[in-house]
Design a protein around this motif. Sequence first.
Motif, mmCIF file in Angstrom:
data_model
loop_
_atom_site.group_PDB
_atom_site.id
_atom_site.type_symbol
_atom_site.label_atom_id
_atom_site.label_comp_id
_atom_site.label_asym_id
_atom_site.label_seq_id
_atom_site.Cartn_x
_atom_site.Cartn_y
_atom_site.Cartn_z
ATOM 1 N N VAL A 1 0.844 -1.198 0.000
ATOM 2 C CA VAL A 1 0.000 0.000 0.000
ATOM 3 C C VAL A 1 0.877 1.246 0.000
ATOM 4 C CG1 VAL A 1 -1.679 1.321 1.353
ATOM 5 C CG2 VAL A 1 -1.925 -1.157 1.122
ATOM 6 N N ARG A 2 1.987 1.178 0.709
ATOM 7 C CA ARG A 2 2.923 2.303 0.770
ATOM 8 C C ARG A 2 4.008 2.197 -0.294
ATOM 9 N NH1 ARG A 2 6.049 1.054 5.438
ATOM 10 N NH2 ARG A 2 7.033 -0.295 3.889
ATOM 11 N N ASP A 3 4.603 1.023 -0.452
ATOM 12 C CA ASP A 3 5.796 0.878 -1.280
ATOM 13 C C ASP A 3 5.511 0.655 -2.757
ATOM 14 O OD1 ASP A 3 7.298 1.080 1.051
ATOM 15 O OD2 ASP A 3 7.258 -1.094 1.389
ATOM 16 N N GLN A 4 4.405 -0.020 -3.075
ATOM 17 C CA GLN A 4 4.062 -0.317 -4.466
ATOM 18 C C GLN A 4 2.569 -0.068 -4.692
ATOM 19 O OE1 GLN A 4 5.742 -3.921 -6.143
ATOM 20 N NE2 GLN A 4 7.231 -4.064 -4.505
ATOM 21 N N PRO A 5 2.154 1.202 -4.552
ATOM 22 C CA PRO A 5 0.711 1.502 -4.583
ATOM 23 C C PRO A 5 0.045 1.204 -5.919
ATOM 24 C CG PRO A 5 2.016 3.515 -4.626
ATOM 25 C CD PRO A 5 2.966 2.403 -4.322
ATOM 26 N N ASP A 6 0.820 1.123 -6.988
ATOM 27 C CA ASP A 6 0.235 0.849 -8.303
ATOM 28 C C ASP A 6 0.209 -0.637 -8.637
ATOM 29 O OD1 ASP A 6 -0.191 3.567 -8.818
ATOM 30 O OD2 ASP A 6 1.849 3.820 -9.577
ATOM 31 N N SER A 7 0.734 -1.467 -7.756
ATOM 32 C CA SER A 7 0.717 -2.907 -7.991
ATOM 33 C C SER A 7 -0.669 -3.463 -7.682
ATOM 34 C CB SER A 7 1.751 -3.614 -7.109
ATOM 35 O OG SER A 7 1.380 -3.525 -5.737
ATOM 36 N N LEU A 8 -0.911 -4.677 -8.153
ATOM 37 C CA LEU A 8 -2.195 -5.329 -7.897
ATOM 38 C C LEU A 8 -2.459 -5.455 -6.402
ATOM 39 C CD1 LEU A 8 -4.639 -6.840 -9.133
ATOM 40 C CD2 LEU A 8 -3.264 -8.928 -9.019
ATOM 41 N N VAL A 9 -1.443 -5.886 -5.657
ATOM 42 C CA VAL A 9 -1.585 -6.047 -4.211
ATOM 43 C C VAL A 9 -1.785 -4.695 -3.530
ATOM 44 C CG1 VAL A 9 -0.436 -6.833 -2.106
ATOM 45 C CG2 VAL A 9 -0.265 -8.198 -4.196
ATOM 46 N N ARG B 1 -2.994 -1.873 -4.799
ATOM 47 C CA ARG B 1 -4.302 -1.283 -5.108
ATOM 48 C C ARG B 1 -5.433 -1.986 -4.363
ATOM 49 N NH1 ARG B 1 -2.398 -1.830 -10.380
ATOM 50 N NH2 ARG B 1 -3.968 -3.431 -10.816
ATOM 51 N N SER B 2 -5.403 -3.315 -4.352
ATOM 52 C CA SER B 2 -6.507 -4.043 -3.726
ATOM 53 C C SER B 2 -6.530 -3.815 -2.219
ATOM 54 C CB SER B 2 -6.405 -5.541 -4.043
ATOM 55 O OG SER B 2 -5.212 -6.100 -3.525
ATOM 56 N N HIS B 3 -5.356 -3.802 -1.589
ATOM 57 C CA HIS B 3 -5.334 -3.603 -0.136
ATOM 58 C C HIS B 3 -5.666 -2.157 0.239
ATOM 59 C CE1 HIS B 3 -3.545 -7.606 0.044
ATOM 60 N NE2 HIS B 3 -3.861 -7.591 1.320
ATOM 61 N N ARG B 4 -5.299 -1.208 -0.607
ATOM 62 C CA ARG B 4 -5.676 0.177 -0.304
ATOM 63 C C ARG B 4 -7.194 0.340 -0.386
ATOM 64 N NH1 ARG B 4 -6.045 3.607 2.990
ATOM 65 N NH2 ARG B 4 -6.510 5.730 2.336
ATOM 66 N N GLU B 5 -7.821 -0.269 -1.388
ATOM 67 C CA GLU B 5 -9.280 -0.203 -1.488
ATOM 68 C C GLU B 5 -9.935 -0.870 -0.287
ATOM 69 O OE1 GLU B 5 -12.911 -1.630 -4.449
ATOM 70 O OE2 GLU B 5 -10.846 -1.583 -5.205
ATOM 71 N N LEU B 6 -9.369 -1.998 0.142
ATOM 72 C CA LEU B 6 -9.887 -2.683 1.327
ATOM 73 C C LEU B 6 -9.752 -1.797 2.563
ATOM 74 C CD1 LEU B 6 -10.911 -5.220 2.818
ATOM 75 C CD2 LEU B 6 -8.546 -6.043 2.822
ATOM 76 N N GLU B 7 -8.589 -1.170 2.712
ATOM 77 C CA GLU B 7 -8.383 -0.266 3.847
ATOM 78 C C GLU B 7 -9.418 0.864 3.847
ATOM 79 O OE1 GLU B 7 -4.488 1.275 4.277
ATOM 80 O OE2 GLU B 7 -3.518 -0.680 4.505
ATOM 81 N N GLN B 8 -9.695 1.421 2.685
ATOM 82 C CA GLN B 8 -10.668 2.509 2.607
ATOM 83 C C GLN B 8 -12.046 2.047 3.065
ATOM 84 O OE1 GLN B 8 -10.142 3.589 -1.523
ATOM 85 N NE2 GLN B 8 -8.709 5.219 -1.026
ATOM 86 N N ARG B 9 -12.419 0.831 2.689
ATOM 87 C CA ARG B 9 -13.707 0.296 3.149
ATOM 88 C C ARG B 9 -13.734 0.176 4.669
ATOM 89 N NH1 ARG B 9 -17.744 0.438 -0.735
ATOM 90 N NH2 ARG B 9 -16.822 -0.065 -2.754
ATOM 91 N N ASP C 1 3.758 -12.971 -12.884
ATOM 92 C CA ASP C 1 4.294 -11.714 -13.407
ATOM 93 C C ASP C 1 4.192 -10.597 -12.377
ATOM 94 O OD1 ASP C 1 5.147 -12.591 -15.951
ATOM 95 O OD2 ASP C 1 3.103 -12.499 -16.710
ATOM 96 N N GLU C 2 3.129 -10.609 -11.570
ATOM 97 C CA GLU C 2 2.990 -9.609 -10.512
ATOM 98 C C GLU C 2 4.155 -9.712 -9.530
ATOM 99 O OE1 GLU C 2 1.088 -6.507 -8.314
ATOM 100 O OE2 GLU C 2 0.682 -7.282 -10.317
ATOM 101 N N LEU C 3 4.507 -10.932 -9.145
ATOM 102 C CA LEU C 3 5.619 -11.141 -8.226
ATOM 103 C C LEU C 3 6.930 -10.672 -8.842
ATOM 104 C CD1 LEU C 3 6.741 -12.450 -5.558
ATOM 105 C CD2 LEU C 3 7.111 -14.506 -6.944
ATOM 106 N N LEU C 4 7.212 -11.091 -10.052
ATOM 107 C CA LEU C 4 8.484 -10.760 -10.689
ATOM 108 C C LEU C 4 8.595 -9.264 -10.983
ATOM 109 C CD1 LEU C 4 8.852 -13.826 -13.063
ATOM 110 C CD2 LEU C 4 9.955 -13.452 -10.861
ATOM 111 N N ASP C 5 7.487 -8.648 -11.378
ATOM 112 C CA ASP C 5 7.495 -7.197 -11.575
ATOM 113 C C ASP C 5 7.793 -6.477 -10.264
ATOM 114 O OD1 ASP C 5 6.889 -7.519 -14.242
ATOM 115 O OD2 ASP C 5 4.747 -7.048 -14.027
ATOM 116 N N GLY C 6 7.175 -6.963 -9.193
ATOM 117 C CA GLY C 6 7.422 -6.355 -7.883
ATOM 118 C C GLY C 6 8.861 -6.502 -7.446
ATOM 119 N N TYR C 7 9.434 -7.681 -7.661
ATOM 120 C CA TYR C 7 10.835 -7.888 -7.307
ATOM 121 C C TYR C 7 11.738 -6.962 -8.098
ATOM 122 C CZ TYR C 7 10.107 -12.094 -4.448
ATOM 123 O OH TYR C 7 9.766 -12.979 -3.454
ATOM 124 N N ALA C 8 11.457 -6.788 -9.389
ATOM 125 C CA ALA C 8 12.276 -5.908 -10.218
ATOM 126 C C ALA C 8 12.212 -4.465 -9.709
ATOM 127 C CB ALA C 8 11.827 -5.995 -11.671
#
Length: 280
Positions: free
Chosen positions: A99-107, A109-117, A236-243
């Motif tokens: 939510v803080r480090d990779q806000p544009d990633s799938l994880v 974005r989804s957790h930020r939306e969950l937090e807002q709820r 791909d989400e994992l590998l993109d995040g690692y990169a």
Amino acid sequence: MDGMILVTGATGNVGRQVVHQLIAAGHSVRALTRNPGTARLPQAAQVVKGGLETIDQCLEGVESVFLMWPFHTAEAAPAVVSAVARRARRVVLLSSGAVRDQPDSLVGRSHRELEQRVEESGLAWTMLWPSTFAANALWWADQVRAGDVVRGAFGALPMAMLHESDIAAVAVRALTSGGHEGARYELTGPEVLTQAEQVRILGRALGRPLRWQELTREEERRRLLADDGFPDAFVDELLDGYARMLGGPPPALTSTVEEVTGRPPRTFAQWAADHAADFR
């Protein structure tokens, strides 16, 4: 604080620890799991069958909820959070540092939306932002059983490995004592280690000369896609995040675990010793 505590994801790495620590402290626990017959949870826990889609049926008499989100989308968040808010008073959400480090990633974005709820629900809430789970090393278990070489990409990637027992300990404090409402706890382990260093430490715990073998990203992608235990949609989400992580600054360590629990976070060496049997 008294009252029934519902633990979702009760047989997961963190949820299992939350259940054990709550029971050890004398609290009333209802543990939600899809397979009660194989749960192997403390006898004092009230184990119920179900998932987040049936959470409304498990909330009678519940005061507080430990909420672990197992999805890579927040599509179900409105229904789940509304159900919790109708019955319970507080929620401790195992969110994500993304939510803080990779806000544009799938994880992220989804957790930020969950937090807002959760923030809009009227519940008293605490968010946990964990660093890399030490338990991710369990992905290497099959390779370790097969030999002394662990193959993967991004071996130089630095991570602040975090023991699931420390995540659970912070969650238990937030669930059972005051002063945690509205807090976002950034949780890390006590040291930054590369993946290659983690493999060597794991080898010491096992008494074996484990070593890392670097793969290209494409080689690692093919390996993960061929692994039936790893979700294809997350490769791909994992590998993109690692990169992205490798191209950014090393993770910063926090003192939050010790500040909240009164004890320093466990090292990766301690995690490896605790889980040595999982690699044999």
